[in-house]
Design a protein around this motif. Structure first.
Motif, PDB file in Angstrom:
ATOM      1  N   THR A  54      43.962   0.635   5.502  1.00  0.00           N
ATOM      2  CA  THR A  54      45.348   1.070   5.294  1.00  0.00           C
ATOM      3  C   THR A  54      45.920   1.790   6.513  1.00  0.00           C
ATOM      4  O   THR A  54      45.189   2.386   7.300  1.00  0.00           O
ATOM      5  CB  THR A  54      45.488   2.052   4.094  1.00  0.00           C
ATOM      6  OG1 THR A  54      44.951   3.327   4.472  1.00  0.00           O
ATOM      7  CG2 THR A  54      44.793   1.556   2.855  1.00  0.00           C
ATOM      8  N   ARG A  55      47.203   1.705   6.660  1.00  0.00           N
ATOM      9  CA  ARG A  55      48.014   2.585   7.500  1.00  0.00           C
ATOM     10  C   ARG A  55      49.445   2.360   7.062  1.00  0.00           C
ATOM     11  O   ARG A  55      49.738   1.387   6.361  1.00  0.00           O
ATOM     12  CB  ARG A  55      47.798   2.355   8.996  1.00  0.00           C
ATOM     13  CG  ARG A  55      48.253   1.000   9.539  1.00  0.00           C
ATOM     14  CD  ARG A  55      47.996   0.909  11.022  1.00  0.00           C
ATOM     15  NE  ARG A  55      48.837   1.853  11.773  1.00  0.00           N
ATOM     16  CZ  ARG A  55      48.628   2.202  13.033  1.00  0.00           C
ATOM     17  NH1 ARG A  55      47.609   1.706  13.704  1.00  0.00           N
ATOM     18  NH2 ARG A  55      49.452   3.032  13.645  1.00  0.00           N
ATOM     19  N   GLY A  83      39.599   4.135  12.972  1.00  0.00           N
ATOM     20  CA  GLY A  83      39.511   3.326  11.750  1.00  0.00           C
ATOM     21  C   GLY A  83      39.440   1.836  12.071  1.00  0.00           C
ATOM     22  O   GLY A  83      38.622   1.102  11.496  1.00  0.00           O
ATOM     23  N   ILE A 107      40.760   4.353   5.142  1.00  0.00           N
ATOM     24  CA  ILE A 107      42.091   4.942   4.996  1.00  0.00           C
ATOM     25  C   ILE A 107      42.486   5.497   6.361  1.00  0.00           C
ATOM     26  O   ILE A 107      41.907   6.490   6.832  1.00  0.00           O
ATOM     27  CB  ILE A 107      42.089   6.078   3.926  1.00  0.00           C
ATOM     28  CG1 ILE A 107      41.494   5.581   2.602  1.00  0.00           C
ATOM     29  CG2 ILE A 107      43.482   6.668   3.756  1.00  0.00           C
ATOM     30  CD1 ILE A 107      42.279   4.519   1.891  1.00  0.00           C
ATOM     31  N   ALA A 146      39.817   8.090   7.818  1.00  0.00           N
ATOM     32  CA  ALA A 146      39.934   8.118   9.287  1.00  0.00           C
ATOM     33  C   ALA A 146      41.351   8.512   9.686  1.00  0.00           C
ATOM     34  O   ALA A 146      41.963   7.888  10.539  1.00  0.00           O
ATOM     35  CB  ALA A 146      39.533   6.771   9.877  1.00  0.00           C
ATOM     36  N   ILE A 147      41.842   9.544   9.006  1.00  0.00           N
ATOM     37  CA  ILE A 147      43.194  10.032   9.307  1.00  0.00           C
ATOM     38  C   ILE A 147      43.095  11.354  10.077  1.00  0.00           C
ATOM     39  O   ILE A 147      42.000  11.869  10.279  1.00  0.00           O
ATOM     40  CB  ILE A 147      44.000  10.222   7.999  1.00  0.00           C
ATOM     41  CG1 ILE A 147      43.065  10.609   6.881  1.00  0.00           C
ATOM     42  CG2 ILE A 147      44.617   8.907   7.542  1.00  0.00           C
ATOM     43  CD1 ILE A 147      43.113  11.715   6.165  1.00  0.00           C
ATOM     44  N   THR A 206      37.716  15.119  12.242  1.00  0.00           N
ATOM     45  CA  THR A 206      37.206  16.260  13.001  1.00  0.00           C
ATOM     46  C   THR A 206      37.563  17.582  12.330  1.00  0.00           C
ATOM     47  O   THR A 206      38.704  17.773  11.902  1.00  0.00           O
ATOM     48  CB  THR A 206      37.852  16.251  14.408  1.00  0.00           C
ATOM     49  OG1 THR A 206      37.597  14.985  14.988  1.00  0.00           O
ATOM     50  CG2 THR A 206      37.288  17.335  15.292  1.00  0.00           C
ATOM     51  N   ASN A 221      47.273   3.542  -0.275  1.00  0.00           N
ATOM     52  CA  ASN A 221      45.938   4.166  -0.236  1.00  0.00           C
ATOM     53  C   ASN A 221      45.254   4.171  -1.599  1.00  0.00           C
ATOM     54  O   ASN A 221      44.040   4.057  -1.691  1.00  0.00           O
ATOM     55  CB  ASN A 221      46.048   5.610   0.277  1.00  0.00           C
ATOM     56  CG  ASN A 221      46.491   5.660   1.720  1.00  0.00           C
ATOM     57  OD1 ASN A 221      46.102   4.811   2.515  1.00  0.00           O
ATOM     58  ND2 ASN A 221      47.307   6.641   2.063  1.00  0.00           N
ATOM     59  N   ASN A 242      52.142   1.821   9.061  1.00  0.00           N
ATOM     60  CA  ASN A 242      52.703   0.717   9.832  1.00  0.00           C
ATOM     61  C   ASN A 242      51.688  -0.435   9.899  1.00  0.00           C
ATOM     62  O   ASN A 242      50.960  -0.592  10.887  1.00  0.00           O
ATOM     63  CB  ASN A 242      53.065   1.221  11.235  1.00  0.00           C
ATOM     64  CG  ASN A 242      53.770   0.170  12.040  1.00  0.00           C
ATOM     65  OD1 ASN A 242      53.937  -0.969  11.596  1.00  0.00           O
ATOM     66  ND2 ASN A 242      54.179   0.539  13.241  1.00  0.00           N
TER      67      ASN A 242
HETATM   68  N1  LIG Z   1      39.429   8.495  18.254  1.00  0.00           N
HETATM   69  C1  LIG Z   1      38.181   8.907  18.336  1.00  0.00           C
HETATM   70  O1  LIG Z   1      37.450   8.637  19.287  1.00  0.00           O
HETATM   71  C2  LIG Z   1      37.594   9.720  17.221  1.00  0.00           C
HETATM   72  C3  LIG Z   1      38.379  10.243  16.213  1.00  0.00           C
HETATM   73  N2  LIG Z   1      37.803  10.996  15.223  1.00  0.00           N
HETATM   74  C4  LIG Z   1      38.625  11.508  14.140  1.00  0.00           C
HETATM   75  O2  LIG Z   1      39.077  10.380  13.408  1.00  0.00           O
HETATM   76  C5  LIG Z   1      40.372  10.633  12.870  1.00  0.00           C
HETATM   77  C6  LIG Z   1      41.321   9.533  13.305  1.00  0.00           C
HETATM   78  O3  LIG Z   1      41.444   9.583  14.715  1.00  0.00           O
HETATM   79  P1  LIG Z   1      42.170   8.440  15.526  1.00  0.00           P
HETATM   80  O4  LIG Z   1      41.774   7.117  14.970  1.00  0.00           O
HETATM   81  O5  LIG Z   1      41.938   8.709  16.939  1.00  0.00           O
HETATM   82  O6  LIG Z   1      43.688   8.732  15.142  1.00  0.00           O
HETATM   83  P2  LIG Z   1      44.892   7.689  14.998  1.00  0.00           P
HETATM   84  O7  LIG Z   1      46.140   8.480  14.996  1.00  0.00           O
HETATM   85  O8  LIG Z   1      44.731   6.581  15.959  1.00  0.00           O
HETATM   86  O9  LIG Z   1      44.638   7.091  13.535  1.00  0.00           O
HETATM   87  C7  LIG Z   1      45.084   7.689  12.361  1.00  0.00           C
HETATM   88  C8  LIG Z   1      45.715   6.595  11.554  1.00  0.00           C
HETATM   89  O10 LIG Z   1      46.090   7.098  10.287  1.00  0.00           O
HETATM   90  C9  LIG Z   1      47.225   6.349   9.882  1.00  0.00           C
HETATM   91  N3  LIG Z   1      47.916   7.102   8.847  1.00  0.00           N
HETATM   92  C10 LIG Z   1      48.731   8.167   8.970  1.00  0.00           C
HETATM   93  N4  LIG Z   1      49.202   8.545   7.780  1.00  0.00           N
HETATM   94  C11 LIG Z   1      48.672   7.694   6.877  1.00  0.00           C
HETATM   95  C12 LIG Z   1      48.803   7.567   5.484  1.00  0.00           C
HETATM   96  N5  LIG Z   1      49.566   8.401   4.760  1.00  0.00           N
HETATM   97  N6  LIG Z   1      48.107   6.590   4.867  1.00  0.00           N
HETATM   98  C13 LIG Z   1      47.312   5.739   5.584  1.00  0.00           C
HETATM   99  N7  LIG Z   1      47.163   5.812   6.919  1.00  0.00           N
HETATM  100  C14 LIG Z   1      47.840   6.777   7.549  1.00  0.00           C
HETATM  101  C15 LIG Z   1      48.054   6.195  11.137  1.00  0.00           C
HETATM  102  O11 LIG Z   1      48.833   5.012  11.117  1.00  0.00           O
HETATM  103  P3  LIG Z   1      50.349   5.009  10.590  1.00  0.00           P
HETATM  104  O12 LIG Z   1      51.071   6.050  11.371  1.00  0.00           O
HETATM  105  O13 LIG Z   1      50.789   3.607  10.832  1.00  0.00           O
HETATM  106  O14 LIG Z   1      50.241   5.356   9.152  1.00  0.00           O
HETATM  107  C16 LIG Z   1      46.979   6.044  12.203  1.00  0.00           C
HETATM  108  O15 LIG Z   1      46.763   4.684  12.504  1.00  0.00           O
HETATM  109  C17 LIG Z   1      40.791  12.002  13.372  1.00  0.00           C
HETATM  110  O16 LIG Z   1      40.543  12.944  12.352  1.00  0.00           O
HETATM  111  C18 LIG Z   1      39.896  12.232  14.566  1.00  0.00           C
HETATM  112  O17 LIG Z   1      39.628  13.589  14.756  1.00  0.00           O
HETATM  113  C19 LIG Z   1      36.458  11.200  15.167  1.00  0.00           C
HETATM  114  C20 LIG Z   1      35.643  10.690  16.129  1.00  0.00           C
HETATM  115  C21 LIG Z   1      36.139   9.933  17.240  1.00  0.00           C
END
Ligand SMILES: NC(=O)C1=CN([C@@H]2O[C@H](COP(=O)(O)OP(=O)(O)OC[C@H]3O[C@@H](n4cnc5c(N)ncnc54)[C@H](OP(=O)(O)O)[C@@H]3O)[C@@H](O)[C@H]2O)C=CC1
Ligand SMILES: O=C(O)[C@@H]1CCC=N1
Length: 266
Positions: free
Chosen positions: A35-36, A14, A8, A69-70, A98, A56, A38
């Motif tokens: 899922t996301r 993710g 998710i 992974a949101i 996090t 989701n 977009n």
């Molecule tokens: N990046 C890293 O190196 C690391 C990140 N983390 C943790 O992982 C998590 C994700 O980080 P990161 O991948 O960098 O963040 P991103 O913003 O790249 O990813 C989050 C994703 O969630 C999607 N999203 C938002 N709302 C929804 C929804 N309602 N349903 C489904 N998907 C949704 C967004 O896409 P859209 O807007 O298209 O919905 C986006 O692609 C965070 O909590 C971060 O702290 C942990 C370790 C390492």
């Protein structure tokens, strides 16, 4: 039958997890849901046959293991959204978010799910992650599945949850810290004569080799440094200048500042 996995939030992390799960062969595209909102940004995964969707609930209902992974601020809303399809005797929730604690996740899921907190890094896309995990109320089968999953994607260490913020800084933010060190090497390399492309290969492979020396020899960095520093030579001259300029100190201060940021709840 192969367990099904839903991710998710197919963002930076993710999508990297999805890539790693596929390239390691741990799962097949047909058993993976990402899922996301977009979904047009997940065309690459879709082309490989992964179920890409913005629903989701549907993704969670299709899966046995749900990887959240949101962003931290979205956890409550998204768990609320998928709650109606969550089944205690089927689903395991794996959060890579996090700063969200197992106790928070237990409360949000009304205590009905086994929960895993995992902290990987983006090298999970190429099966080279460092992943720290801690688990709550998982069965032996679930524990084995999750451990196998992350072991396929790099190295895994099970830690006390109280160290999860520290694991985030050292293991996950650490990827960015290492990149900046490599970038500085490229900048220096260009100044002493290489073009950027060649400097980048030399810098990255040198850092990779240095890390592998420690992992394979189980030595302390200073032992490996002693093998490089010729008396009165150029290595010790450069190294000491870096230390006079605060190399170690600035890294330690960066790590503790990152840690404070997490502990102070972002
Ligand atoms: N990046 C890293 O190196 C690391 C990140 N983390 C943790 O992982 C998590 C994700 O980080 P990161 O991948 O960098 O963040 P991103 O913003 O790249 O990813 C989050 C994703 O969630 C999607 N999203 C938002 N709302 C929804 C929804 N309602 N349903 C489904 N998907 C949704 C967004 O896409 P859209 O807007 O298209 O919905 C986006 O692609 C965070 O909590 C971060 O702290 C942990 C370790 C390492
Ligand atoms: O910067 C962040 O907050 C997240 C946590 C670890 C990596 N990225």
């Amino acid at each position: 039958m192969m367990s099904k996995i839903a991710i998710i939030g197919g963002g930076n992390l993710g999508s990297a997890i999805a890539e790693g799960l596929l390239s390691s062969g741990f799962t097949t595209p047909d058993n993976l849901y990402v899922t996301r909102r977009n979904t047009s940004l997940l065309e690459g995964l879709k082309a490989k046959g992964v179920h890409v969707l913005s629903d989701n609930q549907k993704a969670s209902a299709s899966a046995d293991y749900i990887i959240l992974a949101i962003k931290p601020f979205q956890v409550s809303e998204i768990i609320h959204e998928i709650s109606p399809v969550l089944e205690g005797n089927r689903h395991t929730l794996i959060s890579v978010v996090t700063g969200v604690w197992i106790q928070d996740l237990v409360e949000l899921t009304a205590g009905k799910l086994p929960i895993v907190r995992a902290m990987p890094n983006t090298a999970i896309a190429i099966q080279e992650s460092m992943t720290c995990t801690c688990m709550h109320k998982v069965t032996e089968t679930q524990q084995k599945f999750v451990t196998d999953l992350f072991n396929q994607l790099g190295k895994t260490v099970e830690i006390d949850e109280k160290l999860m913020d520290a694991a985030t800084v050292l293991g996950a933010c650490g990827t960015a810290f290492a990149m900046r060190y490599i970038r500085a090497n490229i900048q220096g390399g260009v100044e002493i004569g290489f073009n950027a492309k060649v400097a980048a290969v030399i810098a990255a492979q040198t850092v990779k080799g240095a890390a592998d020396l420690l992992l394979q020899h189980h030595t302390h960095p200073e032992q490996e440094i002693d093998k490089v520093t010729t008396p009165k030579g150029c290595t010790i001259a450069g190294l000491n200048e870096m230390e006079h300029r605060g190399l170690s100190s600035s890294i330690i201060r960066g790590i503790t500042t990152s840690y404070k940021k997490i502990v102070e709840k972002m």
